[in-house]
Design a protein around this motif. Structure first.
Motif, PDB file in Angstrom:
ATOM      1  N   PHE A   1       0.818  -1.281  -0.014  1.00 22.52           N
ATOM      2  CA  PHE A   1      -0.090   0.009   0.083  1.00 22.52           C
ATOM      3  C   PHE A   1       0.831   1.403   0.036  1.00 22.52           C
ATOM      4  CE2 PHE A   1      -2.477   3.547   2.138  1.00 22.52           C
ATOM      5  CZ  PHE A   1      -3.544   3.459   1.192  1.00 22.52           C
ATOM      6  N   GLU A   2       1.816   1.214   0.736  1.00 20.17           N
ATOM      7  CA  GLU A   2       2.826   2.354   0.797  1.00 20.17           C
ATOM      8  C   GLU A   2       3.481   2.559  -0.357  1.00 20.17           C
ATOM      9  OE1 GLU A   2       5.247   1.635   4.186  1.00 20.17           O
ATOM     10  OE2 GLU A   2       3.804   2.449   5.686  1.00 20.17           O
ATOM     11  N   ASP A   3       3.752   1.575  -1.290  1.00 17.82           N
ATOM     12  CA  ASP A   3       4.103   1.767  -2.745  1.00 17.82           C
ATOM     13  C   ASP A   3       3.196   2.506  -3.592  1.00 17.82           C
ATOM     14  OD1 ASP A   3       6.713   0.447  -1.931  1.00 17.82           O
ATOM     15  OD2 ASP A   3       6.184  -1.198  -2.872  1.00 17.82           O
ATOM     16  N   HIS A   4       2.102   2.021  -3.415  1.00 19.66           N
ATOM     17  CA  HIS A   4       1.060   2.581  -4.130  1.00 19.66           C
ATOM     18  C   HIS A   4       0.636   4.069  -3.730  1.00 19.66           C
ATOM     19  CE1 HIS A   4      -2.994   3.164  -5.832  1.00 19.66           C
ATOM     20  NE2 HIS A   4      -3.679   3.425  -4.818  1.00 19.66           N
ATOM     21  N   LEU A   5       0.858   4.442  -2.389  1.00 21.16           N
ATOM     22  CA  LEU A   5       0.616   5.769  -1.991  1.00 21.16           C
ATOM     23  C   LEU A   5       1.640   6.830  -2.546  1.00 21.16           C
ATOM     24  CD1 LEU A   5       0.442   6.000   2.015  1.00 21.16           C
ATOM     25  CD2 LEU A   5      -1.167   6.660   0.111  1.00 21.16           C
ATOM     26  N   ALA A   6       2.789   6.296  -2.755  1.00 21.89           N
ATOM     27  CA  ALA A   6       3.968   7.143  -3.300  1.00 21.89           C
ATOM     28  C   ALA A   6       3.547   7.735  -4.632  1.00 21.89           C
ATOM     29  CB  ALA A   6       5.160   5.996  -3.428  1.00 21.89           C
ATOM     30  N   THR A   7       2.616   6.850  -5.192  1.00 26.04           N
ATOM     31  CA  THR A   7       2.322   7.114  -6.882  1.00 26.04           C
ATOM     32  C   THR A   7       1.047   7.846  -6.939  1.00 26.04           C
ATOM     33  OG1 THR A   7       1.421   5.147  -7.359  1.00 26.04           O
ATOM     34  CG2 THR A   7       3.864   5.444  -7.720  1.00 26.04           C
ATOM     35  N   CYS A   8       0.213   7.941  -5.864  1.00 32.57           N
ATOM     36  CA  CYS A   8      -1.264   8.304  -5.958  1.00 32.57           C
ATOM     37  C   CYS A   8      -1.409   9.612  -4.943  1.00 32.57           C
ATOM     38  CB  CYS A   8      -1.969   7.218  -5.295  1.00 32.57           C
ATOM     39  SG  CYS A   8      -3.716   7.362  -5.374  1.00 32.57           S
ATOM     40  N   ALA A   9      -1.412  10.471  -5.544  1.00 32.25           N
ATOM     41  CA  ALA A   9      -1.956  11.991  -4.659  1.00 32.25           C
ATOM     42  C   ALA A   9      -3.221  11.836  -4.060  1.00 32.25           C
ATOM     43  CB  ALA A   9      -1.617  13.095  -5.584  1.00 32.25           C
ATOM     44  N   ALA A  10      -4.067  11.333  -4.854  1.00 29.94           N
ATOM     45  CA  ALA A  10      -5.572  11.305  -4.202  1.00 29.94           C
ATOM     46  C   ALA A  10      -5.526  10.402  -3.039  1.00 29.94           C
ATOM     47  CB  ALA A  10      -6.504  11.113  -5.278  1.00 29.94           C
ATOM     48  N   CYS A  11      -4.855   9.335  -3.088  1.00 31.31           N
ATOM     49  CA  CYS A  11      -4.904   8.663  -1.905  1.00 31.31           C
ATOM     50  C   CYS A  11      -4.230   8.791  -0.807  1.00 31.31           C
ATOM     51  CB  CYS A  11      -4.075   7.214  -2.226  1.00 31.31           C
ATOM     52  SG  CYS A  11      -4.549   6.531  -3.942  1.00 31.31           S
ATOM     53  N   ARG A  12      -3.179  10.148  -0.818  1.00 29.96           N
ATOM     54  CA  ARG A  12      -2.675  10.564   0.052  1.00 29.96           C
ATOM     55  C   ARG A  12      -3.415  11.466   0.811  1.00 29.96           C
ATOM     56  NH1 ARG A  12       1.899  10.571  -3.400  1.00 29.96           N
ATOM     57  NH2 ARG A  12       1.824  12.718  -3.799  1.00 29.96           N
ATOM     58  N   GLN A  13      -4.318  12.342  -0.029  1.00 29.23           N
ATOM     59  CA  GLN A  13      -5.300  13.142   0.470  1.00 29.23           C
ATOM     60  C   GLN A  13      -6.102  12.535   1.257  1.00 29.23           C
ATOM     61  OE1 GLN A  13      -6.162  16.426  -0.429  1.00 29.23           O
ATOM     62  NE2 GLN A  13      -8.006  16.606   0.820  1.00 29.23           N
ATOM     63  N   GLU A  14      -6.814  11.254   0.679  1.00 31.70           N
ATOM     64  CA  GLU A  14      -7.888  10.603   1.218  1.00 31.70           C
ATOM     65  C   GLU A  14      -7.360   9.870   2.783  1.00 31.70           C
ATOM     66  OE1 GLU A  14     -10.216   7.822  -0.895  1.00 31.70           O
ATOM     67  OE2 GLU A  14     -10.740   6.462   1.059  1.00 31.70           O
ATOM     68  N   LEU A  15      -6.069   9.495   2.727  1.00 30.96           N
ATOM     69  CA  LEU A  15      -5.378   8.983   3.849  1.00 30.96           C
ATOM     70  C   LEU A  15      -5.260   9.955   5.053  1.00 30.96           C
ATOM     71  CD1 LEU A  15      -4.137   6.618   5.597  1.00 30.96           C
ATOM     72  CD2 LEU A  15      -1.822   7.336   4.303  1.00 30.96           C
ATOM     73  N   ASP A  16      -4.745  11.207   4.531  1.00 33.67           N
ATOM     74  CA  ASP A  16      -4.552  12.243   5.749  1.00 33.67           C
ATOM     75  C   ASP A  16      -5.786  12.513   6.254  1.00 33.67           C
ATOM     76  OD1 ASP A  16      -1.978  12.375   5.087  1.00 33.67           O
ATOM     77  OD2 ASP A  16      -2.279  14.038   3.483  1.00 33.67           O
ATOM     78  N   GLU A  17      -7.004  12.741   5.414  1.00 33.28           N
ATOM     79  CA  GLU A  17      -8.424  12.824   6.149  1.00 33.28           C
ATOM     80  C   GLU A  17      -8.581  11.623   7.110  1.00 33.28           C
ATOM     81  OE1 GLU A  17      -9.899  15.515   2.134  1.00 33.28           O
ATOM     82  OE2 GLU A  17     -10.832  13.488   2.690  1.00 33.28           O
ATOM     83  N   LEU A  18      -8.558  10.588   6.551  1.00 33.65           N
ATOM     84  CA  LEU A  18      -8.825   9.409   7.509  1.00 33.65           C
ATOM     85  C   LEU A  18      -8.075   9.430   8.587  1.00 33.65           C
ATOM     86  CD1 LEU A  18      -9.904   6.590   4.698  1.00 33.65           C
ATOM     87  CD2 LEU A  18     -11.184   8.531   5.850  1.00 33.65           C
ATOM     88  N   LEU A  19      -6.839   9.578   8.725  1.00 33.26           N
ATOM     89  CA  LEU A  19      -6.079   9.669   9.945  1.00 33.26           C
ATOM     90  C   LEU A  19      -6.567  10.651  10.953  1.00 33.26           C
ATOM     91  CD1 LEU A  19      -2.163   9.037   8.354  1.00 33.26           C
ATOM     92  CD2 LEU A  19      -3.594   7.677   9.666  1.00 33.26           C
ATOM     93  N   ALA A  20      -6.772  11.800  10.346  1.00 31.72           N
ATOM     94  CA  ALA A  20      -7.471  12.981  11.179  1.00 31.72           C
ATOM     95  C   ALA A  20      -8.751  12.555  11.768  1.00 31.72           C
ATOM     96  CB  ALA A  20      -7.771  14.302  10.379  1.00 31.72           C
ATOM     97  N   THR A  21      -9.477  11.744  10.956  1.00 31.25           N
ATOM     98  CA  THR A  21     -10.936  11.166  11.546  1.00 31.25           C
ATOM     99  C   THR A  21     -10.344  10.047  12.719  1.00 31.25           C
ATOM    100  OG1 THR A  21     -11.752  11.157   9.482  1.00 31.25           O
ATOM    101  CG2 THR A  21     -12.816   9.781  10.933  1.00 31.25           C
ATOM    102  N   VAL A  22      -9.483   9.181  12.532  1.00 33.13           N
ATOM    103  CA  VAL A  22      -9.404   8.402  13.548  1.00 33.13           C
ATOM    104  C   VAL A  22      -8.642   8.785  14.738  1.00 33.13           C
ATOM    105  CG1 VAL A  22      -9.485   6.360  11.887  1.00 33.13           C
ATOM    106  CG2 VAL A  22      -7.309   7.379  12.535  1.00 33.13           C
ATOM    107  N   ALA A  23      -7.763   9.903  14.557  1.00 31.16           N
ATOM    108  CA  ALA A  23      -7.288  10.732  15.565  1.00 31.16           C
ATOM    109  C   ALA A  23      -8.404  10.845  16.644  1.00 31.16           C
ATOM    110  CB  ALA A  23      -6.492  11.733  15.218  1.00 31.16           C
ATOM    111  N   ARG A  24      -9.593  11.361  16.108  1.00 32.41           N
ATOM    112  CA  ARG A  24     -10.500  12.080  16.945  1.00 32.41           C
ATOM    113  C   ARG A  24     -11.318  10.837  17.661  1.00 32.41           C
ATOM    114  NH1 ARG A  24     -14.132  16.349  14.785  1.00 32.41           N
ATOM    115  NH2 ARG A  24     -12.429  17.693  13.452  1.00 32.41           N
ATOM    116  N   LEU A  25     -11.064   9.494  17.288  1.00 31.18           N
ATOM    117  CA  LEU A  25     -11.575   8.199  17.971  1.00 31.18           C
ATOM    118  C   LEU A  25     -10.705   8.066  19.228  1.00 31.18           C
ATOM    119  CD1 LEU A  25     -12.266   5.671  14.885  1.00 31.18           C
ATOM    120  CD2 LEU A  25     -13.996   7.344  16.233  1.00 31.18           C
ATOM    121  N   GLY A  26      -9.489   8.407  18.816  1.00 31.56           N
ATOM    122  CA  GLY A  26      -8.423   8.044  20.025  1.00 31.56           C
ATOM    123  C   GLY A  26      -8.657   9.387  21.026  1.00 31.56           C
TER     124      GLY A  26
END
Lengths: 196, 241
Positions: free
Chosen positions: B25-50
């Protein structure tokens, strides 16, 4: 005795207090005082998450300290383009806690450990102190997920299970769990109005 | 396939992937800007759960931690401490600093034992003051593919010598560094043997108005006479930029 509540928090210089991002940047420059303030603002969140995932109080304290020491050492790696300091710290914490759980315990232990009563974990949040508006919002948003979304997300996040383990615990197939994790999180994101 | 990979973003944000899938997945991330954007948003989301399960740690932890912090060196303190000082103007010097850092990192500066720490920190603070001195001069000389770079400050009377990819001085030989002033060459030390392709740095604490620095090839351990026994293989003039 009632303390007056300042309209806008400020320090002695009349400046607004530094944001977490700024505190992290100062920490990267070796500012111990900034690090102390960072600790004051984030230690409950870090410790609470470690405690929730790891369960063992002594181990959770250990991990909390390790996370903060890691922050001290690697603060310069923080990239504010990728998200907030708060998110970065929580991401490090979760990663660390999950590593510990996976190393320390076999999955059968964890299955025993997990509290299955009443369907997982809307209650987890309800149990915790939920006076802050944000926490209330988190609880409400988790409640808005489908059962499978909620279980997949909370088992993985609070329980530290891999998605393959989640699939077997829920007796669901892998692609379904994978998809529910993603669309569950997207729904949470939209419900909480998270941008980054 | 890439669609399939993309749906892993949720499991990845939850730290729920097996290590092998994580790598994919990290290899994929390196080539996919949209995925990074989505990931950053989902990380901010799960941080709230924490944050929703926050629980204060015992109060004594703060004291323990601050103690530990005092004893724990940070990664790359040099670059960090130089950043606010007008880095644009000093960009070439920052490159020199980066070379120093490569050396420091190869020494494992942030895992050095406590006794060495003060030494390393003192060296770093000298480095950083020379590299950022307002009158800093920067000179480079080449030797068979190797580079000798000298950053010096007359005001501080100090210099930093950076050497990279230096050819071997030959079996049974060493390089010796000299500062050359009005009274002739003064030894600044014998350079330890280094691996091919590696970088070294050397601090000169008192230049004493030397006009040049030079390297000679000497018998292993340095010139027996205290003066150069061969002609310099490289010399760097400090009087002009």
């Amino acid at each position: 005795m009632v303390e007056p509540i300042p309209l806008r928090p400020s320090d002695a210089s009349g400046q607004p207090p530094p944001s977490l991002d700024e505190l992290l940047e100062s920490t990267a420059l070796g500012d111990e005082q900034a690090f102390g303030r960072l600790y004051d603002q984030l230690s409950s969140a870090v410790h609470g998450l470690a405690r929730r995932v790891i369960r063992d109080p002594a181990r959770a304290e250990e991990i909390t300290q390790e996370v903060f020491l890691q922050l001290w050492q690697t603060a310069h790696r923080f990239d504010s383009n990728r998200g907030s300091a708060r998110t970065w710290v929580m991401t490090l914490t979760h990663r660390r806690a999950v590593d510990v759980v996976r190393r320390d315990q076999s999955s059968s232990d964890r299955e025993d450990r997990y509290d299955w009563t009443g369907g997982p974990d809307v209650d987890v949040v309800a149990e915790a102190v939920t006076t802050r508006f944000e926490h209330e919002q988190v609880r409400r948003c988790i409640g808005s997920l489908t059962d499978l979304q909620r279980e997949a997300v909370t088992l993985a996040y609070y329980g530290g299970y891999t998605y393959a383990e989640v699939a077997s615990l829920l007796d669901a197939n892998l692609p379904t769990v994978k998809t529910r994790m993603r669309d569950g999180l997207i729904r949470l994101r939209d419900c909480m109005g998270v941008t980054r | 396939m890439s669609d399939d990979l993309h749906t892993l973003v949720g499991a990845y944000a939850l730290d729920a992937l097996a290590p092998s899938e994580e790598v994919r997945f990290e290899d994929h991330l390196a080539t996919c800007a949209a995925c990074r954007q989505e990931l950053d948003e989902l990380l901010a989301t799960v941080a709230r759960l924490g944050e929703a399960v926050a629980m204060p740690p015992p109060p004594e932890m703060r004291l323990r931690l601050m103690e530990a912090v005092r004893r724990t060196p940070q990664e790359r303190p040099l670059v960090a401490s130089m950043r606010p000082k007008g880095w644009r103007r000093q960009a070439p010097l920052l490159l020199a600093a980066a070379a120093v850092l490569a050396v420091v990192a190869s020494l494992g500066a942030f895992v050095v034992e406590r006794e060495r720490l003060e030494e390393v920190q003192a060296a770093q603070s000298t480095l950083s003051s020379v590299l950022t001195a307002p009158d800093a001069q920067d000179a480079t000389a080449e030797l068979d593919g190797g580079r000798v770079r000298v950053v010096s400050s007359l005001a501080l009377d100090q210099a930093v010598v950076l050497m990279a990819d230096m050819p071997s001085p030959g079996a049974g030989k060493s390089y010796e560094l000299w500062s050359i002033g009005d009274d002739g060459p003064v030894s600044e030390g014998v350079l330890p043997a280094s691996d091919p392709g590696s970088a070294d740095m050397h601090l000169i604490d008192e230049l004493d108005a030397a006009g040049a620095l030079a390297l000679t090839v000497e018998p292993e351990g340095g010139s027996p006479t205290g003066k150069p026994t061969t002609n310099p293989v490289v010399s760097v003039d400090l009087t002009s930029t």
